[in-house]
Design a protein around this motif. Structure first.
Motif, PDB file in Angstrom:
ATOM      1  N   PHE A 273      -0.446  22.635  13.260  1.00 24.93           N
ATOM      2  CA  PHE A 273       1.013  22.560  13.401  1.00 24.93           C
ATOM      3  C   PHE A 273       1.737  23.371  12.339  1.00 24.93           C
ATOM      4  CE2 PHE A 273      -0.471  18.935  15.779  1.00 24.93           C
ATOM      5  CZ  PHE A 273       0.375  18.920  16.868  1.00 24.93           C
ATOM      6  N   ILE A 274       1.193  23.406  11.139  1.00 22.66           N
ATOM      7  CA  ILE A 274       1.894  24.145  10.090  1.00 22.66           C
ATOM      8  C   ILE A 274       1.799  25.646  10.331  1.00 22.66           C
ATOM      9  CG2 ILE A 274      -0.014  24.440   8.436  1.00 22.66           C
ATOM     10  CD1 ILE A 274       1.983  23.631   6.245  1.00 22.66           C
ATOM     11  N   ARG A 277       4.606  26.190  13.047  1.00 23.06           N
ATOM     12  CA  ARG A 277       5.899  25.545  12.810  1.00 23.06           C
ATOM     13  C   ARG A 277       7.035  26.549  12.795  1.00 23.06           C
ATOM     14  NH1 ARG A 277       9.009  23.735   8.322  1.00 23.06           N
ATOM     15  NH2 ARG A 277       9.889  21.636   8.618  1.00 23.06           N
ATOM     16  N   ASP A 278       6.825  27.689  12.178  1.00 23.15           N
ATOM     17  CA  ASP A 278       7.895  28.694  12.119  1.00 23.15           C
ATOM     18  C   ASP A 278       8.139  29.342  13.469  1.00 23.15           C
ATOM     19  OD1 ASP A 278       8.164  28.176   9.441  1.00 23.15           O
ATOM     20  OD2 ASP A 278       6.796  29.782   8.822  1.00 23.15           O
ATOM     21  N   ALA A 282      10.904  23.529  13.592  1.00 26.59           N
ATOM     22  CA  ALA A 282      10.526  22.220  13.080  1.00 26.59           C
ATOM     23  C   ALA A 282      10.810  21.102  14.071  1.00 26.59           C
ATOM     24  CB  ALA A 282      11.261  21.938  11.767  1.00 26.59           C
ATOM     25  N   ALA A 285       7.444  21.102  16.167  1.00 24.46           N
ATOM     26  CA  ALA A 285       6.148  21.057  15.492  1.00 24.46           C
ATOM     27  C   ALA A 285       6.127  20.156  14.266  1.00 24.46           C
ATOM     28  CB  ALA A 285       5.725  22.469  15.089  1.00 24.46           C
ATOM     29  N   GLU A 286       7.230  19.474  13.960  1.00 26.88           N
ATOM     30  CA  GLU A 286       7.240  18.607  12.779  1.00 26.88           C
ATOM     31  C   GLU A 286       6.549  17.296  13.100  1.00 26.88           C
ATOM     32  OE1 GLU A 286       7.443  19.114   9.758  1.00 26.88           O
ATOM     33  OE2 GLU A 286       9.394  18.577   8.937  1.00 26.88           O
ATOM     34  N   THR A 290       2.945  17.286   8.364  1.00 27.40           N
ATOM     35  CA  THR A 290       3.772  18.375   7.855  1.00 27.40           C
ATOM     36  C   THR A 290       4.998  17.846   7.114  1.00 27.40           C
ATOM     37  OG1 THR A 290       4.929  18.508   9.990  1.00 27.40           O
ATOM     38  CG2 THR A 290       3.020  19.948   9.665  1.00 27.40           C
TER      39      THR A 290
END
Length: 341
Positions: A273-274, A277-278, A282, A285-286, A290
């Motif tokens: 996910f990290i 994420r971009d 967020a 994908a947060e 994370t």
């Protein structure tokens, strides 16, 4: 008058009953049949090689799992790194109060449950289906080739997996370039927040489904083959044999893995996910992992990050306990068997 002496007929001798030891009430005989208990020193000498083999694993658990648990005390402090744990101010439950009042944490919590539900519904059955397919293959060579291909992605890191999907499904990837050549508009597979749960499940299936298949293959190998022969002799087809023999034989393993998955439901993945994420934002994908990283490490809120991690661990432990109790209700052993009273 002659007196005759008349003798009484002899009575049969009474059987002698062995006298019980005082205060033992017949327990002496049963006690004598027991094998003598070995002393602790003799058992230690007998198992010393096995204990030596266990030492590296025990040391690893102590150093990297159990000793770091003591650091959770900062979840109850206003922790300042330059002061240390000993001199930081103790604030009690205030960090948890602030945490559950934080809308970002609530969003990460519900998003974690949403993504975990996708994984549980669509990812969990895939290794079972793959194991049934592999077990039904007649050719040993084809089976080995299929297993090798399915196992291989597990040994790749998430960085390589995401890079592979980016090269295939990204904006400049193979699929979108093919669509452009055909005169069609590109599809944002990797950057669409609405389809992100589907992409997450597809990535996890491609990476880990083949590795998780090993457990089901081992369980299939333990099922008695004579049951299939008897069912086939009675006229049962492949589907009936699978429904009445294979699935009941796999039920304990399925229940055990399901309990472990429920207990790990709040850990949907950190690296996966990290890394994305971009790209998707967020909002999509947060997750809790994370959130803990960005709050505790990046943002410097060490106490808030520790409180989030501790709350996640406690909830996971309660989920495992509740799922195991539910398995006992259905007659399964679960993680640990229920003690008979």
């Amino acid at each position: 008058m002659n007196s005759t002496t008349q003798q009484a007929p002899a009575l049969p001798e009474a059987r002698r009953v062995p006298e019980a030891l005082p205060g033992k009430s017949g327990m002496g005989r049963r006690k004598g049949n027991r094998a003598p208990q070995k002393s602790f020193r003799s058992r230690l000498r007998r198992d010393q090689q096995m204990l030596l083999m266990m030492l590296p694993g025990v040391a690893f658990l102590l150093l990297f799992f159990y000793i770091p648990i003591l650091g959770n005390v900062i979840a109850f402090q206003d922790y300042q790194p330059y002061l240390g744990i000993g001199d930081s101010l103790f604030v009690g439950w205030q960090n948890f109060v602030d945490l559950f009042g934080n809308p970002d944490f609530i969003h990460a919590f519900w998003n974690t449950l949403y993504l975990a539900a996708w994984q549980l519904v669509f990812l969990f059955p895939v290794p079972l289906v793959l194991a049934l397919i592999v077990d039904s293959l007649i050719s040993t060579r084809v089976r080995r080739i299929f297993q090798s291909i399915a196992y291989l992605p597990h040994f790749l890191s998430w960085v390589l997996v995401i890079a592979f999907f980016q090269q295939m499904l990204g904006g400049a990837g193979f699929v979108n370039n093919l669509l452009r050549d055909m005169g069609m508009d590109p599809v944002p597979f990797m950057t669409n927040p609405e389809t992100f749960p589907v992409m997450v499940v597809v990535q996890m299936i491609w990476k880990d489904a083949g590795w998780a298949m090993i457990i089901f293959l081992a369980a299939l190998a333990s099922i008695d083959a004579s049951l299939y022969e008897a069912a086939a002799a009675d006229g049962a087809g492949r589907w009936r044999r699978m429904w009445h023999i294979t699935l009941p034989g796999l039920r304990p393993v399925i229940v055990l893995l399901l309990i472990l998955r429920i207990g790990d439901i709040l850990s949907v993945g950190f690296e996966q996910f990290i890394l994305q994420r971009d790209a998707v934002g967020a909002g999509a994908a947060e997750v809790l992992d994370t959130f803990t990283y960005y709050t505790g490490v990046v943002g410097g809120g060490w106490s808030s990050g520790a409180a989030a991690g501790l709350a996640k661990g406690v909830v996971s432990a309660l989920l495992i306990y509740g799922a195991n109790k539910l398995a006992h209700r259905f007659g399964e052993d679960g993680i640990f068997a229920k003690q008979a009273r």
